[in-house]
Design a protein around this motif. Structure first.
Motif, PDB file in Angstrom:
ATOM      1  N   GLN A  78       0.823  -1.220   0.000  1.00 16.80           N
ATOM      2  CA  GLN A  78       0.000   0.000   0.000  1.00 16.80           C
ATOM      3  C   GLN A  78       0.850   1.260   0.000  1.00 16.80           C
ATOM      4  OE1 GLN A  78      -2.406  -0.723   3.469  1.00 16.80           O
ATOM      5  NE2 GLN A  78      -4.001  -1.767   2.303  1.00 16.80           N
ATOM      6  N   LYS A  79       2.035   1.169   0.594  1.00 16.77           N
ATOM      7  CA  LYS A  79       2.951   2.311   0.646  1.00 16.77           C
ATOM      8  C   LYS A  79       3.851   2.373  -0.587  1.00 16.77           C
ATOM      9  CE  LYS A  79       2.036   3.488   5.030  1.00 16.77           C
ATOM     10  NZ  LYS A  79       1.564   4.776   5.453  1.00 16.77           N
ATOM     11  N   HIS A  80       3.623   1.475  -1.545  1.00 12.60           N
ATOM     12  CA  HIS A  80       4.434   1.373  -2.766  1.00 12.60           C
ATOM     13  C   HIS A  80       5.901   1.093  -2.430  1.00 12.60           C
ATOM     14  CE1 HIS A  80       0.959   2.748  -5.002  1.00 12.60           C
ATOM     15  NE2 HIS A  80       0.829   3.714  -4.120  1.00 12.60           N
ATOM     16  N   GLU A  81       6.124   0.246  -1.432  1.00 14.67           N
ATOM     17  CA  GLU A  81       7.464  -0.121  -0.985  1.00 14.67           C
ATOM     18  C   GLU A  81       7.635  -1.641  -0.936  1.00 14.67           C
ATOM     19  OE1 GLU A  81      10.073   1.773  -0.461  1.00 14.67           O
ATOM     20  OE2 GLU A  81       9.044   3.689  -0.765  1.00 14.67           O
ATOM     21  N   LEU A  82       6.926  -2.318  -1.805  1.00 18.63           N
ATOM     22  CA  LEU A  82       6.973  -3.778  -1.820  1.00 18.63           C
ATOM     23  C   LEU A  82       8.393  -4.295  -2.029  1.00 18.63           C
ATOM     24  CD1 LEU A  82       5.112  -6.214  -1.548  1.00 18.63           C
ATOM     25  CD2 LEU A  82       4.753  -6.130  -4.010  1.00 18.63           C
ATOM     26  N   GLN A  83       9.185  -3.580  -2.843  1.00 16.24           N
ATOM     27  CA  GLN A  83      10.538  -4.033  -3.139  1.00 16.24           C
ATOM     28  C   GLN A  83      11.395  -4.152  -1.874  1.00 16.24           C
ATOM     29  OE1 GLN A  83       9.378  -1.025  -4.024  1.00 16.24           O
ATOM     30  NE2 GLN A  83      10.782   0.421  -3.075  1.00 16.24           N
ATOM     31  N   ALA A  84      11.072  -3.398  -0.832  1.00 21.77           N
ATOM     32  CA  ALA A  84      11.869  -3.454   0.400  1.00 21.77           C
ATOM     33  C   ALA A  84      11.676  -4.767   1.149  1.00 21.77           C
ATOM     34  CB  ALA A  84      11.516  -2.281   1.312  1.00 21.77           C
ATOM     35  N   ILE A  85      10.477  -5.305   1.115  1.00 23.49           N
ATOM     36  CA  ILE A  85      10.190  -6.509   1.909  1.00 23.49           C
ATOM     37  C   ILE A  85      10.327  -7.803   1.100  1.00 23.49           C
ATOM     38  CG2 ILE A  85       7.668  -6.576   1.570  1.00 23.49           C
ATOM     39  CD1 ILE A  85       7.551  -7.205   4.663  1.00 23.49           C
ATOM     40  N   ILE A  86      10.312  -7.703  -0.213  1.00 29.42           N
ATOM     41  CA  ILE A  86      10.364  -8.915  -1.045  1.00 29.42           C
ATOM     42  C   ILE A  86      11.512  -9.858  -0.676  1.00 29.42           C
ATOM     43  CG2 ILE A  86      10.842  -9.739  -3.397  1.00 29.42           C
ATOM     44  CD1 ILE A  86       8.905  -7.571  -4.384  1.00 29.42           C
ATOM     45  N   PRO A  87      12.732  -9.372  -0.434  1.00 34.22           N
ATOM     46  CA  PRO A  87      13.811 -10.322  -0.094  1.00 34.22           C
ATOM     47  C   PRO A  87      13.556 -11.122   1.177  1.00 34.22           C
ATOM     48  CG  PRO A  87      14.710  -8.167  -0.636  1.00 34.22           C
ATOM     49  CD  PRO A  87      13.218  -8.003  -0.537  1.00 34.22           C
ATOM     50  N   PHE A  88      12.646 -10.668   2.003  1.00 32.48           N
ATOM     51  CA  PHE A  88      12.394 -11.313   3.289  1.00 32.48           C
ATOM     52  C   PHE A  88      11.122 -12.155   3.303  1.00 32.48           C
ATOM     53  CE2 PHE A  88      14.734  -7.370   3.892  1.00 32.48           C
ATOM     54  CZ  PHE A  88      15.881  -7.858   4.487  1.00 32.48           C
ATOM     55  N   VAL A  89      10.357 -12.118   2.226  1.00 35.53           N
ATOM     56  CA  VAL A  89       9.088 -12.853   2.167  1.00 35.53           C
ATOM     57  C   VAL A  89       9.382 -14.356   2.236  1.00 35.53           C
ATOM     58  CG1 VAL A  89       7.077 -13.405   0.728  1.00 35.53           C
ATOM     59  CG2 VAL A  89       7.901 -11.049   0.871  1.00 35.53           C
ATOM     60  N   PRO A  90       8.805 -15.041   3.221  1.00 37.48           N
ATOM     61  CA  PRO A  90       9.072 -16.480   3.338  1.00 37.48           C
ATOM     62  C   PRO A  90       8.391 -17.271   2.226  1.00 37.48           C
ATOM     63  CG  PRO A  90       7.399 -15.827   4.929  1.00 37.48           C
ATOM     64  CD  PRO A  90       7.875 -14.565   4.260  1.00 37.48           C
ATOM     65  N   THR A  91       9.060 -18.325   1.806  1.00 28.83           N
ATOM     66  CA  THR A  91       8.468 -19.198   0.787  1.00 28.83           C
ATOM     67  C   THR A  91       8.049 -20.531   1.387  1.00 28.83           C
ATOM     68  OG1 THR A  91      10.652 -20.014   0.151  1.00 28.83           O
ATOM     69  CG2 THR A  91       9.759 -18.149  -1.091  1.00 28.83           C
ATOM     70  N   GLU A  92       8.515 -20.800   2.581  1.00 30.37           N
ATOM     71  CA  GLU A  92       8.073 -21.969   3.332  1.00 30.37           C
ATOM     72  C   GLU A  92       8.361 -21.698   4.805  1.00 30.37           C
ATOM     73  OE1 GLU A  92      10.122 -25.238   1.528  1.00 30.37           O
ATOM     74  OE2 GLU A  92      12.069 -24.608   2.230  1.00 30.37           O
ATOM     75  N   THR A  93       7.588 -22.282   5.652  1.00 31.22           N
ATOM     76  CA  THR A  93       7.702 -22.129   7.103  1.00 31.22           C
ATOM     77  C   THR A  93       7.739 -20.675   7.513  1.00 31.22           C
ATOM     78  OG1 THR A  93       9.043 -24.139   7.003  1.00 31.22           O
ATOM     79  CG2 THR A  93       8.797 -23.101   9.111  1.00 31.22           C
ATOM     80  N   PRO A  94       6.690 -19.908   7.373  1.00 31.34           N
ATOM     81  CA  PRO A  94       5.394 -20.343   6.858  1.00 31.34           C
ATOM     82  C   PRO A  94       5.262 -20.092   5.360  1.00 31.34           C
ATOM     83  CG  PRO A  94       5.170 -18.139   7.719  1.00 31.34           C
ATOM     84  CD  PRO A  94       6.608 -18.553   7.936  1.00 31.34           C
ATOM     85  N   THR A  95       4.340 -20.795   4.764  1.00 33.93           N
ATOM     86  CA  THR A  95       3.939 -20.516   3.397  1.00 33.93           C
ATOM     87  C   THR A  95       2.751 -19.565   3.481  1.00 33.93           C
ATOM     88  OG1 THR A  95       4.656 -22.699   2.660  1.00 33.93           O
ATOM     89  CG2 THR A  95       3.098 -21.521   1.245  1.00 33.93           C
ATOM     90  N   LEU A  96       2.824 -18.493   2.725  1.00 35.41           N
ATOM     91  CA  LEU A  96       1.770 -17.477   2.764  1.00 35.41           C
ATOM     92  C   LEU A  96       0.708 -17.767   1.719  1.00 35.41           C
ATOM     93  CD1 LEU A  96       4.125 -14.391   3.165  1.00 35.41           C
ATOM     94  CD2 LEU A  96       3.115 -15.828   4.946  1.00 35.41           C
ATOM     95  N   GLY A  97      -0.335 -16.982   1.728  1.00 34.64           N
ATOM     96  CA  GLY A  97      -1.413 -17.150   0.763  1.00 34.64           C
ATOM     97  C   GLY A  97      -0.955 -16.847  -0.659  1.00 34.64           C
ATOM     98  N   HIS A  98      -1.608 -17.462  -1.621  1.00 35.84           N
ATOM     99  CA  HIS A  98      -1.208 -17.314  -3.021  1.00 35.84           C
ATOM    100  C   HIS A  98      -1.248 -15.862  -3.490  1.00 35.84           C
ATOM    101  CE1 HIS A  98      -5.272 -16.707  -4.681  1.00 35.84           C
ATOM    102  NE2 HIS A  98      -5.653 -17.477  -3.673  1.00 35.84           N
ATOM    103  N   LEU A  99      -2.138 -15.065  -2.923  1.00 39.65           N
ATOM    104  CA  LEU A  99      -2.244 -13.664  -3.330  1.00 39.65           C
ATOM    105  C   LEU A  99      -0.941 -12.901  -3.093  1.00 39.65           C
ATOM    106  CD1 LEU A  99      -4.003 -11.424  -4.473  1.00 39.65           C
ATOM    107  CD2 LEU A  99      -4.821 -10.980  -2.150  1.00 39.65           C
ATOM    108  N   VAL A 100      -0.260 -13.204  -2.002  1.00 41.21           N
ATOM    109  CA  VAL A 100       1.021 -12.545  -1.699  1.00 41.21           C
ATOM    110  C   VAL A 100       2.038 -12.857  -2.788  1.00 41.21           C
ATOM    111  CG1 VAL A 100       2.987 -12.502  -0.114  1.00 41.21           C
ATOM    112  CG2 VAL A 100       0.656 -12.470   0.785  1.00 41.21           C
ATOM    113  N   TYR A 101       2.175 -14.116  -3.137  1.00 46.53           N
ATOM    114  CA  TYR A 101       3.173 -14.506  -4.138  1.00 46.53           C
ATOM    115  C   TYR A 101       2.802 -13.978  -5.517  1.00 46.53           C
ATOM    116  CZ  TYR A 101       4.614 -17.428  -0.279  1.00 46.53           C
ATOM    117  OH  TYR A 101       5.016 -17.872   0.956  1.00 46.53           O
ATOM    118  N   GLU A 102       1.520 -13.944  -5.826  1.00 49.81           N
ATOM    119  CA  GLU A 102       1.076 -13.372  -7.092  1.00 49.81           C
ATOM    120  C   GLU A 102       1.397 -11.873  -7.137  1.00 49.81           C
ATOM    121  OE1 GLU A 102      -3.064 -14.377  -7.513  1.00 49.81           O
ATOM    122  OE2 GLU A 102      -2.624 -16.519  -7.470  1.00 49.81           O
TER     123      GLU A 102
END
Length: 93
Positions: free
Chosen positions: A39-63
């Motif tokens: 929402q703050k147009h700062e998605l690029q800042a958190i992308i390197p930290f987004v978990p891909t397993e343990t936990p696995t997030l909802g498909h909307l996040v990865y999309e």
């Protein structure tokens, strides 16, 4: 609350680095923070930290992450970007 403070001050990189420790295995907390960054147009800042397993997030996040790469990564073609980003994700995603 410290992440809230950092986001409020525009310190998105610092806030993103704290997310793994603060969010841990809490899927909802991860998703809530990722949407705040989006929402703050700062998605690029958190992308390197987004978990891909343990936990696995909802498909909307990865999309949303993939859509961000397709829209903003102009160094390579969208297909190359998609392929390179998906290569490190688990098959389930």
């Amino acid at each position: 609350r410290y992440i809230e403070h950092l986001v409020g001050e525009g310190e998105f990189a610092k806030a993103a680095r704290l997310c793994p420790k603060v969010c841990g295995q809490d899927t909802k907390r991860w998703e809530d923070w990722i949407f705040v960054f989006a929402q703050k147009h700062e998605l690029q800042a958190i992308i390197p930290f987004v978990p891909t397993e343990t936990p696995t997030l909802g498909h909307l996040v990865y999309e949303m992450v993939l859509a961000h790469f397709l829209a903003h990564d102009r160094q390579v073609s969208p297909c190359e970007t998609f392929a390179s980003r998906c290569g490190c994700w688990t098959v389930v995603l």
